[in-house]
Design an enzyme around this catalytic site. Sequence first.
Site, mmCIF file in Angstrom:
data_model
loop_
_atom_site.group_PDB
_atom_site.id
_atom_site.type_symbol
_atom_site.label_atom_id
_atom_site.label_comp_id
_atom_site.label_asym_id
_atom_site.label_seq_id
_atom_site.Cartn_x
_atom_site.Cartn_y
_atom_site.Cartn_z
ATOM 1 N N THR A 70 6.789 5.300 6.704
ATOM 2 C CA THR A 70 6.066 4.566 5.671
ATOM 3 C C THR A 70 4.636 4.263 6.112
ATOM 4 O O THR A 70 4.362 4.161 7.319
ATOM 5 C CB THR A 70 6.818 3.241 5.395
ATOM 6 O OG1 THR A 70 5.971 2.377 4.653
ATOM 7 C CG2 THR A 70 7.188 2.511 6.678
ATOM 8 N N ASP A 71 3.752 4.045 5.137
ATOM 9 C CA ASP A 71 2.382 3.615 5.465
ATOM 10 C C ASP A 71 2.356 2.155 5.918
ATOM 11 O O ASP A 71 1.349 1.687 6.447
ATOM 12 C CB ASP A 71 1.441 3.821 4.264
ATOM 13 C CG ASP A 71 1.829 3.036 3.018
ATOM 14 O OD1 ASP A 71 2.917 2.419 3.004
ATOM 15 O OD2 ASP A 71 1.042 3.036 2.051
ATOM 16 N N GLU A 72 3.473 1.432 5.728
ATOM 17 C CA GLU A 72 3.489 0.005 6.084
ATOM 18 C C GLU A 72 3.358 -0.210 7.589
ATOM 19 O O GLU A 72 3.027 -1.307 8.032
ATOM 20 C CB GLU A 72 4.761 -0.670 5.546
ATOM 21 C CG GLU A 72 4.843 -0.560 4.030
ATOM 22 C CD GLU A 72 5.964 -1.359 3.406
ATOM 23 O OE1 GLU A 72 6.318 -2.416 3.938
ATOM 24 O OE2 GLU A 72 6.481 -0.897 2.372
ATOM 25 N N TYR A 117 10.836 -5.007 8.446
ATOM 26 C CA TYR A 117 11.022 -3.614 7.997
ATOM 27 C C TYR A 117 9.995 -2.694 8.643
ATOM 28 O O TYR A 117 10.343 -1.702 9.292
ATOM 29 C CB TYR A 117 10.923 -3.521 6.469
ATOM 30 C CG TYR A 117 10.748 -2.100 5.967
ATOM 31 C CD1 TYR A 117 11.747 -1.144 6.131
ATOM 32 C CD2 TYR A 117 9.560 -1.694 5.344
ATOM 33 C CE1 TYR A 117 11.573 0.173 5.687
ATOM 34 C CE2 TYR A 117 9.377 -0.389 4.902
ATOM 35 C CZ TYR A 117 10.393 0.537 5.080
ATOM 36 O OH TYR A 117 10.215 1.833 4.652
ATOM 37 N N LYS A 129 10.382 0.373 11.398
ATOM 38 C CA LYS A 129 9.954 1.755 11.129
ATOM 39 C C LYS A 129 8.919 2.191 12.179
ATOM 40 O O LYS A 129 8.939 3.337 12.630
ATOM 41 C CB LYS A 129 9.370 1.886 9.721
ATOM 42 C CG LYS A 129 10.370 1.747 8.590
ATOM 43 C CD LYS A 129 11.469 2.807 8.587
ATOM 44 C CE LYS A 129 10.983 4.186 8.198
ATOM 45 N NZ LYS A 129 12.116 5.142 8.034
#
Length: 351
Positions: A133-135, A158, A162
């Site tokens: 993810t870009d998060e 989260y 990741k």
Amino acid sequence: MRILVTGGAGFIGSALVRHLIEKTNHEVLNFDKLTYAGTLSTVERVASSNRYRFVQGDICDADAVRCAIAEFKPEIVTHLAAESHVDRSIDGPRAFVETNVIGTFTMLSEARAYWLCLDDEAKASFRFHHISTDEVYGSLGDTGLFTEETPYDPRSPYSASKAGSDHLVSAWGHTFGLPVLITNCSNNYGPYHFPEKLIPLMIVKALTGAGLPVYGGGDQVRDWLFVDDHVHALQAVFEKGEPGRTYNVGGNSEKQNIEVVKTVCTILDRLRPRVDGQSYATQITYVADRPGHDKRYAIDASRIKNELGWEPAETFETGIEKTVAWYLDNQSWWEAIVAEHKADQRRGLSV
Ligand SMILES: NC(=O)c1ccc[n+]([C@@H]2O[C@H](COP(=O)([O-])OP(=O)(O)OC[C@H]3O[C@@H](n4cnc5c(N)ncnc54)[C@H](O)[C@@H]3O)[C@@H](O)[C@H]2O)c1
């Protein structure tokens, strides 16, 4: 090719599985634990194909992963299985560490043990593709874009889990020579999206006459990508990407959350007007913000565009229209899920 898809009963994994079976000649093994977020109804229409198999298993269970790999002999592993909802990671982070970190470690260990026994040609063409993810890059201010060089700065349990899994994948590439690929993608939307994420949650709540809970002032910005565009990006990366390389994937469609919710309401007003003639937007309710809520994510996807020729086919306007229409046409799919999770009193759901 034989492609092992972990998390193939979830939102993005199932879109990948449906694409691989319906639009390519690849064989697929879908390995999924079927957590609350996974349901085989997402892959029902391809389940009878003789190029499709399903194994119910946990990516943290090394024996189950080893058996699946030994039996299927994958040429590509696409690793999507994860705990994926930020709100749930705030209420219960342990499952995120277990699945996203330990599960990815288990997948890497078992993939490497298998890969070591391949002949030289098969070893060179094998790929372990980790979907992230870009998060992991943290939060942007009003300007700027995440590139593949942006330092990691995860903020939620989260995104931290990741980020940890991304680092493990890189380490297996650098240290052990496993041919790994990583993609970091922005927010996806589209059919079969579990109705706890922003867009399907709003559609379902609107249609069931409930309040539409918008966090804070709704001014957080996300870069939205239609799920089939993500699937095409994944295929470009595992077929043509350079091992050891990371690719950012984004839709070039930055929207504030409140804009997204109002767009959903406008489309519903046209396609399924409320009986009282009022707009669905009257159901919007602002709720206390998510703790640590990241302000803005936006992706620079020029590497995947320039090196692999991928670009999204959908704009936000075309993709959201298709998505709302899909939820209207597939009411029984989400009604079954809503009925099963009726008692959930989770963060982000209450108004
Ligand atoms: N949804 C997005 O907007 C988005 C954006 C970028 C990246 N991602 C990443 O893409 C991947 C897929 O996301 P999604 O939205 O489809 O998630 P999802 O929650 O819809 O699906 C996850 C799937 O993984 C399975 N799963 C969970 N734990 C498992 C375990 N221990 N063993 C085996 N299977 C397990 C679930 O049953 C489910 O089918 C995730 O890795 C996520 O981090 C998602």
